[in-house]
Design an enzyme around this catalytic site. Structure first.
Site, short mmCIF file in Angstrom:
data_model
loop_
_atom_site.label_atom_id
_atom_site.label_comp_id
_atom_site.label_asym_id
_atom_site.label_seq_id
_atom_site.Cartn_x
_atom_site.Cartn_y
_atom_site.Cartn_z
N GLU A 35 42.94 -82.13 47.25
CA GLU A 35 41.82 -82.31 48.18
C GLU A 35 42.06 -83.39 49.23
O GLU A 35 41.45 -83.36 50.29
CB GLU A 35 40.54 -82.60 47.40
CG GLU A 35 39.99 -81.34 46.75
CD GLU A 35 38.96 -81.65 45.69
OE1 GLU A 35 38.03 -82.41 45.98
OE2 GLU A 35 39.10 -81.15 44.57
N HIS A 37 44.88 -83.76 50.83
CA HIS A 37 45.54 -83.03 51.93
C HIS A 37 44.52 -82.15 52.66
O HIS A 37 44.59 -82.00 53.88
CB HIS A 37 46.66 -82.13 51.38
CG HIS A 37 47.77 -82.88 50.71
ND1 HIS A 37 48.04 -82.76 49.37
CD2 HIS A 37 48.68 -83.76 51.21
CE1 HIS A 37 49.08 -83.52 49.06
NE2 HIS A 37 49.48 -84.14 50.15
N ASP A 150 48.31 -94.01 50.89
CA ASP A 150 49.60 -94.60 51.22
C ASP A 150 49.43 -95.47 52.47
O ASP A 150 49.98 -95.18 53.54
CB ASP A 150 50.63 -93.50 51.47
CG ASP A 150 50.83 -92.63 50.24
OD1 ASP A 150 51.11 -93.20 49.18
OD2 ASP A 150 50.67 -91.41 50.34
N VAL A 176 40.76 -89.64 49.29
CA VAL A 176 39.81 -88.78 48.56
C VAL A 176 39.98 -89.10 47.07
O VAL A 176 41.10 -89.24 46.58
CB VAL A 176 40.09 -87.29 48.82
CG1 VAL A 176 39.10 -86.41 48.05
CG2 VAL A 176 39.99 -86.99 50.31
N SER A 185 46.13 -87.48 43.93
CA SER A 185 47.57 -87.58 44.18
C SER A 185 48.26 -86.42 43.49
O SER A 185 47.84 -85.99 42.40
CB SER A 185 48.09 -88.90 43.59
OG SER A 185 49.50 -88.85 43.47
N SER A 186 49.31 -85.90 44.11
CA SER A 186 50.06 -84.80 43.49
C SER A 186 50.61 -85.24 42.14
O SER A 186 50.81 -84.44 41.24
CB SER A 186 51.21 -84.37 44.40
OG SER A 186 50.72 -84.09 45.68
O1 PAF Z 1 53.06 -88.88 52.36
C1 PAF Z 1 53.91 -87.98 52.16
O2 PAF Z 1 53.64 -86.98 51.52
C2 PAF Z 1 55.32 -88.16 52.71
O3 PAF Z 1 55.72 -89.48 52.64
C3 PAF Z 1 55.48 -87.62 54.15
C4 PAF Z 1 54.62 -88.37 55.13
C5 PAF Z 1 55.13 -86.14 54.16
C6 PAF Z 1 56.94 -87.76 54.59
O4 PAF Z 1 57.80 -87.06 53.76
#
Ligand code: PAF
Length: 288
Positions: A35, A37, A150, A176, A185-186
């Protein structure tokens, strides 16, 4: 929705879209969309004519002992999510497509990386900036969207585009969270049941630290120590760091002042988790 797998096709497509006067938004990801993303995709959808999602698990940003092999993948589901979010183009190149031969240049970063994740993840941000330089040149976006979980990445990437006058607007998007506060987070799927239960205390620890600021505490050391203590009391995780720094410059501060980031990284067996809150000197959150 179009799926593009080669650099040349993607670059040509973006060039012609640009010629047509279309604004382009890029959401760069490493896949296994959640979510967090989706929120980036929704902002990107609203603010641009064309929305590009890139999915590329970038080996360059993983150290030899890190979790590249354990990083979750689900291409089919990611494509469904992209369709549901009305993405126009999914750019999903192979590693060979992005790194066809050994590069003769490398990017070295001199600020904002000798603290937080940069301290233990040697070469990580260089890997991130390298792949983003490529993705920006290939997709030619007007806007690129990054999650604030991040926050150090956002800060480093913003400095990169400023340093090199890269014509991309970096858009930070608030973290989120799950209902119990855990940042999406994945990597969360790699936690076992007990770790998942304990993981909620990371955000609670950050809020505990922020409360000190709200109550007028001005000594970063006291705040950092309270947050560390809270994590130790509530989890079996190993603290990688707890820090309170200026934001977005990420400098150490001797007293609470200006805009700040309180950030943590904790290693569980299943995954190393990071989280942060960004607030002003009265403790008011800057991104919600
Ligand atoms: O945040 C991420 O998933 C990665 O660091 C990114 C920005 C896609 C770069 O690979």
């Amino acid at each position: 929705m179009k799926i593009v797998r080669t650099v040349s096709e993607m670059q040509q497509l973006s060039k012609s879209l640009q010629k047509e006067g279309k604004s382009i938004g890029l959401v760069p990801t490493m896949g296994y969309l959640h979510e967090g993303h989706q929120k980036l995709l929704r902002e990107g959808r609203q603010q641009n004519d064309i929305l590009i999602l890139s999915i590329f698990l970038n080996p360059l940003q993983f150290g030899p002992t890190e979790d590249l092999d354990r990083y979750p993948k689900n291409e089919e589901r990611d494509i469904d999510v992209a369709k549901n979010e009305n993405v126009d183009i999914v750019f999903m190149p192979s590693v060979e497509e992005i790194y066809p031969s050994e590069m003769s240049h490398n990017i070295s970063i001199t600020k904002r990386t000798n603290i937080l994740c940069g301290k233990t993840r040697e070469g990580h941000f260089e890997g991130v900036v390298t792949v983003l330089a490529k993705l920006f040149n290939v997709t030619i976006p007007d806007n690129a969207y990054f999650g604030l979980k991040d926050a150090q990445q956002v800060s480093v990437v913003k400095a990169f585009v400023d340093d090199f006058n890269v014509p991309v607007n970096i858009v930070p998007v608030a973290t989120v969270r799950e209902e119990d506060g855990l940042a999406k987070s994945s990597r969360n799927v790699n936690l076992d049941t007990r770790e998942r239960e304990e993981a909620k205390y990371l955000y609670r620890a950050l809020l505990h630290g922020k409360e000190f600021v709200e109550q007028g505490e001005t000594d970063p050391k006291i705040i950092i120590s309270a947050v560390s203590q809270f994590i130790i009391e509530h989890t079996h995780g190993k603290i990688d760091y707890v820090d309170l720094l200026s934001y977005p410059n990420l400098d150490h501060i001797s007293e609470v002042t200006g805009d700040m980031i309180l950030a943590v990284a904790v290693k569980f067996n299943g995954a190393r988790l990071i989280d942060n809150v960004i607030f002003n000197k009265s403790g008011k959150l800057l991104y919600t």
